[in-house]
Design a protein around this motif. Structure first.
Motif, short mmCIF file in Angstrom:
data_model
loop_
_atom_site.label_atom_id
_atom_site.label_comp_id
_atom_site.label_asym_id
_atom_site.label_seq_id
_atom_site.Cartn_x
_atom_site.Cartn_y
_atom_site.Cartn_z
N ALA A 121 -24.61 2.83 1.05
CA ALA A 121 -23.50 1.93 1.26
C ALA A 121 -23.43 1.51 -0.20
O ALA A 121 -22.07 0.37 -0.48
N GLN A 122 -24.33 0.60 -0.50
CA GLN A 122 -24.12 -0.05 -1.59
C GLN A 122 -24.14 -0.28 -2.73
O GLN A 122 -23.54 -0.61 -3.97
N PHE A 123 -24.18 1.53 -2.96
CA PHE A 123 -23.70 2.25 -4.05
C PHE A 123 -22.12 3.00 -4.69
O PHE A 123 -21.88 4.05 -5.08
N THR A 124 -21.54 2.01 -2.61
CA THR A 124 -19.85 2.83 -2.88
C THR A 124 -19.37 1.15 -3.41
O THR A 124 -19.07 0.27 -2.76
N ALA A 125 -18.44 1.46 -4.08
CA ALA A 125 -16.98 0.07 -4.43
C ALA A 125 -16.14 0.37 -3.26
O ALA A 125 -15.85 1.88 -2.81
N PRO A 126 -16.70 -0.25 -1.71
CA PRO A 126 -15.50 0.32 -1.45
C PRO A 126 -14.08 -0.10 -1.52
O PRO A 126 -13.48 -0.52 -2.72
N GLU A 127 -12.76 0.72 -0.37
CA GLU A 127 -11.87 0.50 -0.94
C GLU A 127 -10.70 -0.65 -0.60
O GLU A 127 -11.26 -1.94 -0.47
N GLN A 128 -9.73 -0.71 -1.67
CA GLN A 128 -9.01 -1.95 -1.79
C GLN A 128 -7.96 -1.54 -1.17
O GLN A 128 -7.11 -0.83 -2.46
N VAL A 129 -7.18 -2.59 -0.91
CA VAL A 129 -6.12 -2.30 -0.74
C VAL A 129 -5.29 -3.83 -0.19
O VAL A 129 -5.12 -4.74 0.61
N THR A 130 -4.29 -4.50 -1.31
CA THR A 130 -3.70 -5.49 -1.18
C THR A 130 -2.30 -5.41 -1.53
O THR A 130 -1.66 -4.67 -1.95
N ILE A 131 -1.62 -6.31 -0.42
CA ILE A 131 -0.30 -6.34 0.51
C ILE A 131 0.32 -7.81 -0.07
O ILE A 131 -0.95 -8.70 -0.10
N THR A 132 2.05 -8.24 -0.41
CA THR A 132 2.25 -9.33 -0.29
C THR A 132 2.79 -8.56 1.33
O THR A 132 3.75 -7.90 1.19
N ASP A 133 2.93 -9.64 2.60
CA ASP A 133 3.61 -9.25 3.76
C ASP A 133 4.92 -11.32 3.92
O ASP A 133 4.16 -11.55 3.73
N VAL A 134 5.69 -9.87 4.66
CA VAL A 134 7.00 -11.11 4.34
C VAL A 134 6.72 -10.70 6.29
O VAL A 134 7.55 -9.95 6.82
N ILE A 135 5.97 -12.23 6.98
CA ILE A 135 6.73 -11.94 8.65
C ILE A 135 7.87 -13.04 9.17
O ILE A 135 8.17 -13.74 8.72
N PHE A 136 8.02 -12.03 9.68
CA PHE A 136 9.42 -12.40 10.83
C PHE A 136 9.41 -13.03 11.78
O PHE A 136 8.89 -12.54 12.79
N PHE A 137 10.24 -14.39 11.78
CA PHE A 137 9.80 -14.99 13.80
C PHE A 137 11.09 -14.61 14.30
O PHE A 137 12.49 -15.11 14.75
N LEU A 138 11.26 -13.13 14.73
CA LEU A 138 12.29 -12.71 15.00
C LEU A 138 11.77 -11.63 16.27
O LEU A 138 11.24 -11.29 15.99
N LEU B 255 8.14 -8.68 13.24
CA LEU B 255 8.53 -8.03 12.30
C LEU B 255 7.96 -8.28 11.05
O LEU B 255 7.68 -9.56 11.13
N HIS B 256 8.06 -6.94 10.12
CA HIS B 256 7.09 -7.14 9.09
C HIS B 256 7.61 -6.38 8.43
O HIS B 256 8.82 -5.34 8.48
N LEU B 257 7.95 -7.25 6.26
CA LEU B 257 8.13 -6.22 5.48
C LEU B 257 7.04 -6.33 4.55
O LEU B 257 6.31 -7.19 4.65
N ILE B 258 6.09 -5.08 4.15
CA ILE B 258 4.89 -4.91 3.23
C ILE B 258 5.37 -4.65 1.50
O ILE B 258 5.84 -3.88 2.00
N LYS B 259 4.46 -5.44 0.77
CA LYS B 259 5.49 -4.74 -0.65
C LYS B 259 3.62 -4.69 -1.21
O LYS B 259 2.60 -4.51 -0.50
N LEU B 260 3.38 -2.94 -1.54
CA LEU B 260 1.97 -2.98 -2.22
C LEU B 260 2.02 -3.03 -3.16
O LEU B 260 2.03 -2.27 -3.80
N ASP B 261 1.00 -4.26 -3.46
CA ASP B 261 0.67 -4.84 -4.63
C ASP B 261 -0.50 -3.67 -5.43
O ASP B 261 -0.45 -4.15 -6.98
N HIS B 262 -1.73 -3.36 -4.77
CA HIS B 262 -2.92 -2.92 -5.15
C HIS B 262 -3.54 -1.82 -4.02
O HIS B 262 -3.73 -2.71 -3.01
N TYR B 263 -3.22 -0.61 -4.90
CA TYR B 263 -4.80 -0.10 -3.63
C TYR B 263 -5.79 0.75 -4.87
O TYR B 263 -5.26 1.34 -5.94
N GLN B 264 -7.08 0.21 -4.66
CA GLN B 264 -8.06 2.03 -5.36
C GLN B 264 -8.92 2.03 -3.99
O GLN B 264 -8.67 0.80 -3.48
#
Length: 356
Positions: free
Chosen positions: A206-223, A295-304
């Motif tokens: 496991a130490q020789f595997t760089a983990p998956e990376q998922v980074t988002i921008t999360d828009v959170i609605f109070f509705l 309720l959310h809107l998300i933008k996928l900023d980065h995926y590896q």
């Protein structure tokens, strides 16, 4: 008859540390045991020349020819001890500190141990039939002269240290003998088997595997996610982000929602957002999402994706580390064995108690 106190020393010396790290330069103890070349002689970090130190405090009463110890028949003088002390002071961070009796005691003890260990290592090299290659000695000497700024500066430094070219040549020769002794008796014997490497690799894949990376921008609605009007507002916000803000949610002024940027998600952390993001392409914006009742809107900023280090590359790194570890262990044992079989006598009254 004066009593002879026998004391065996165990220590990590500057020379063996330097050789262990495979540094090509001479260790401080083999650089003249005084000021660096081009310096102003054996200058104390406290200011002034080394002979400004209180002779009684340092234990030599002004006589540097006193024999302070004997290592397998090789006598060590107070002058050598003083030079070693000054080297330790120079590299040990003693500058600006008052030279107390306790500090002097520790310096004498450490310096004498270092001298003894270096002598034992040199004697071991000689017993193995090792001699210094004259060409290698000259190469090191030329490097020292160059580092000093040329022959004139080098000769001036030697004169201030009351040393000769022959002294420096001898120091270099001793260093090369010790280095080759360690190579022959330790480094070249430090072998690592494929089975040892495989065992470590299989236990740490496991130490020789760089983990998956998922980074988002999360828009959170109070509705209320069950309110059609709320869902419509989210859709309108998504359109505004796309058309007016180039798919950049952070450009919006908050209006019943908050924007969180640089959010890392994974199956273990915000799993719902992770699952939604994995279905998207980087740079795209989602439609309205209801996750955990919000309720959310998300933008996928980065995926590896997860990146696994090739097995041969990982095993090569493991082998190198295991070999370094084994060399360290073998070098420690090598030093210990030198000390165990040595006849080391402290012959100076002031140092006898310090060697106990």
């Amino acid at each position: 008859m004066k009593r002879i106190f026998t004391k065996k020393f165990l220590l990590m010396t500057s020379i063996t540390a330097g050789l262990l790290l495979a540094t090509p330069s001479l260790s401080p103890a083999f650089k003249g045991m005084g000021a660096p070349e081009g310096g102003s002689g054996m200058t104390s970090p406290h200011g002034g020349e080394s002979d400004t130190l209180d002779p009684a405090l340092m234990g030599h009463q002004g006589n540097t020819n006193i024999i302070v110890a004997n290592v397998n028949g090789r006598e060590i003088t107070m002058g050598e001890l003083m030079q070693s002390i000054m080297t330790l002071m120079t590299r040990g961070g003693y500058g600006g500190r008052e030279m107390s009796a306790e500090m002097s005691r520790k310096l004498r003890y450490d310096a004498l141990q270092e001298l003894a260990m270096e002598e034992l290592a040199y004697q071991k090299g000689i017993s193995l039939g090792i001699t210094a290659d004259p060409a290698a000695v000259q190469k090191h000497l030329d490097a020292k002269i160059s580092a000093a700024g040329g022959r004139e500066s080098f000769d001036k430094s030697l004169a201030e240290q009351k040393k000769t070219i022959a002294d420096v040549t001898n120091e270099i020769s001793r260093f090369l003998v010790v280095r080759e002794a360690i190579n022959q008796d330790v480094y070249r014997k430090a072998m690592v088997s494929p089975e040892e490497v495989d065992k470590v690799y299989n236990a740490n894949k496991a130490q020789f595997t760089a983990p998956e990376q998922v980074t988002i921008t999360d828009v959170i609605f109070f509705l209320d996610p069950n309110d059609p009007a709320a869902v419509k507002k989210v859709e309108e916000t998504a359109k505004k982000i796309t058309e007016e803000h180039n798919n950049t949610p952070s450009g919006l002024a908050p209006d019943g929602f908050v924007v969180e940027s640089g959010v890392s998600v994974s199956p273990q952390d915000r799993a719902g957002l992770y699952e939604a993001a994995r279905k998207m392409q980087p740079g795209t914006l989602s439609g309205p999402l209801v996750i955990d009742g919000t309720l959310h809107l998300i933008k996928l900023d980065h995926y590896q994706p997860a990146v696994e280090t090739p097995a041969d590359q990982a095993k090569s790194a493991i082998s190198a580390q295991l070999k370094r570890n084994k060399r360290q262990e073998m070098l420690t044992e090598w030093r210990n064995n030198l000390v165990k079989s040595a006849d080391i006598k402290i012959t100076h009254e002031l140092l006898k108690d310090e060697g106990k």
